[in-house]
Design an enzyme around this catalytic site. Structure first.
Site, mmCIF file in Angstrom:
data_model
loop_
_atom_site.group_PDB
_atom_site.id
_atom_site.type_symbol
_atom_site.label_atom_id
_atom_site.label_comp_id
_atom_site.label_asym_id
_atom_site.label_seq_id
_atom_site.Cartn_x
_atom_site.Cartn_y
_atom_site.Cartn_z
ATOM 1 N N THR A 1 -50.975 2.475 -7.307
ATOM 2 C CA THR A 1 -50.724 3.874 -6.948
ATOM 3 C C THR A 1 -49.241 4.230 -7.002
ATOM 4 O OG1 THR A 1 -52.693 3.783 -5.581
ATOM 5 C CG2 THR A 1 -51.174 5.592 -5.137
ATOM 6 N N LYS B 1 -61.970 -9.272 -10.919
ATOM 7 C CA LYS B 1 -61.384 -8.261 -10.025
ATOM 8 C C LYS B 1 -62.358 -7.967 -8.891
ATOM 9 C CE LYS B 1 -58.568 -4.438 -9.436
ATOM 10 N NZ LYS B 1 -58.132 -3.442 -10.389
ATOM 11 N N GLY C 1 -53.338 2.976 -2.328
ATOM 12 C CA GLY C 1 -52.022 3.335 -1.806
ATOM 13 C C GLY C 1 -51.739 2.665 -0.467
ATOM 14 N N GLY D 1 -64.075 7.392 -12.930
ATOM 15 C CA GLY D 1 -65.349 7.098 -13.586
ATOM 16 C C GLY D 1 -65.240 6.383 -14.915
ATOM 17 N N CYS E 1 -65.676 -1.563 -9.710
ATOM 18 C CA CYS E 1 -65.390 -0.122 -9.738
ATOM 19 C C CYS E 1 -66.400 0.627 -8.868
ATOM 20 C CB CYS E 1 -65.448 0.418 -11.167
ATOM 21 S SG CYS E 1 -65.182 2.205 -11.205
#
Ligand code: SIN
Length: 300
Positions: A267, A166, A218, A74, A132
């Site tokens: 990750t 991004k 990941g 967050g 995000c």
């Protein structure tokens, strides 16, 4: 001589960190100057900052999956003023170029951030985090090409520094979003951010994460990321920074073969904070033996 130039910024190699996956300030506290001698990345991307300070999402914030994890952090951060006063003086000591990641809840907020951060000589590039999945508004500018173009157009005149956008994998057509960003003046794109996901508490059947949903990262998402990087690289002329579950030099080379100019490690750095360095070495060995673009001198 630098191994490559990314948007005119010389880098000693093509391995960056994914924003928010390596706390360089905490690492400096833990390892002292040894961190500078063996810094794992060729450029450092800050944790995303917002205009106002944020506490982030309530805990729990992480859930481990069989091949990665879900985060629901967050965007906790000190806000623009706190970043400039407290974090920036620490980050400029790093031995590599600094990329500052910014996120606004409106185009005007994003523009204020870009203007204030962009005027700092210590900052080499800015990354616009329009992807995000973990903020309460649910707003993801980068899910839509037109919204992305409007955001980039609004901030473009605020700085002459390179702007990296991004991208989210949670878009119908990430290549269309990348093309919109390029058309509006972006200097590069980076992808992928996390894929939206969820975990349930086995006892209650309720969402485990405090933010209810989170972002999956990941190895579980690597094949998806690779396809999206190839699609985006096939659509835009600007450099592509590829990421998504990279854990070895071989996998980094795949992203470069798919069209990425540079890669980012995310990750894997939680499992091994020195992973960036190992992956860069593996990539360099592989590139030497294959004569790929990763070690050739290039300017993009
Ligand atoms: C977070 O802080 O929630 C992760 C940041 C991101 O997904 O961009």
């Amino acid at each position: 001589m630098a191994a490559l130039e990314l948007c005119g910024v010389p880098l000693r190699g093509p391995v960056l960190n994914g924003s928010g996956t390596f706390d360089a300030i905490a690492a400096r506290r833990a390892f002292g100057d040894a961190l500078f001698e063996r810094f794992p990345f060729d450029a450092f991307v800050s944790k995303t900052i917002t205009l106002e300070p944020r506490q982030g999402n309530p805990p729990p914030r992480l859930w481990e999956t069989p091949a990665g994890m879900i985060n629901s952090i967050g965007l906790p951060n000190r806000g623009l003023e706190g970043f400039l006063a407290c974090d920036l003086p620490e980050l400029v000591r790093l031995p590599v170029p600094l990329v500052v990641s910014v996120m606004g809840f409106s185009r005007d907020e994003l523009a204020q951030l870009v203007a204030a951060v962009g005027e700092r000589d210590e900052v080499a590039m800015l990354e616009l985090n329009v992807s995000c999945p973990n903020v309460e508004t649910g707003l993801v500018m980068g899910a839509d090409p037109a919204e992305t173009a409007l955001a980039v157009e609004r901030v473009r005149s605020e700085t002459a520094k390179p702007l990296v956008v991004k991208l989210t994998p949670n878009a119908t057509d990430p290549a269309a979003v990348a093309a919109a960003a390029e058309g509006a003046g972006a200097d590069a794109v980076s992808l992928v951010n996390t894929l939206k996901g969820m975990a349930l508490d086995p006892e209650t059947g309720e969402p485990w994460l405090g933010g209810r949903t989170g972002g999956v990262s990941g190895p579980a998402i690597r094949a998806i990321a690779l396809e999206q990087v190839a699609a985006v690289a096939g659509r835009v002329e600007i450099p592509v920074i590829g990421m998504g579950g990279i854990a070895s030099g071989r996998q980094a080379a795949d992203f470069i073969d798919a069209g990425a100019t540079a890669v980012a490690i995310g990750t894997e750095s939680f499992r091994d904070p020195a992973a960036g360095r190992r992956i860069a070495a593996e990539l360099a060995d592989l590139s030497l033996s294959r004569g790929t673009r990763a070690t050739s001198s290039m300017t993009v």
